[in-house]
Scaffold this motif. Sequence first.
Motif: not given
Length: 116
Positions: A43, A47, A75, A77-78, A81-87
């Motif tokens: 991650e 970044n 990628n 940005d996702f 901003h959406h670290y809780d949805r990282v697959d």
Amino acid sequence: MRPAERVERWLSDLTATLDVAALLVARGRDEFDRDPALPLAFEALSNRVGDLSKRLTAADPARFDDPLWSQAARNRDFLVHHYDRVDSHALWVTASRSFPELHQLVRDVRGDPVVE
């Protein structure tokens, strides 16, 4: 610092980041699944890769026009901003497939010799 020097520094930073990612990927998928630090490292590397890609495309849009540059930025940005949805599978694919493609793109942009 002149713009060309700045771009070269960013390309060097990106190369170093992608080199580290390659070393971590070489540990293998089983280790990635076992060690909770590796997904976090990927991650952080994603970044950094995305941030550098954004800088490069902003500095010289004509030179850094390959879609892979903007993909790396999106990628990032996702992830931020959406670290809780990282697959985790998508993170592995990014590091093991997309990063090597971007690494080759960096070599092409820099005019480095082909790596076999």
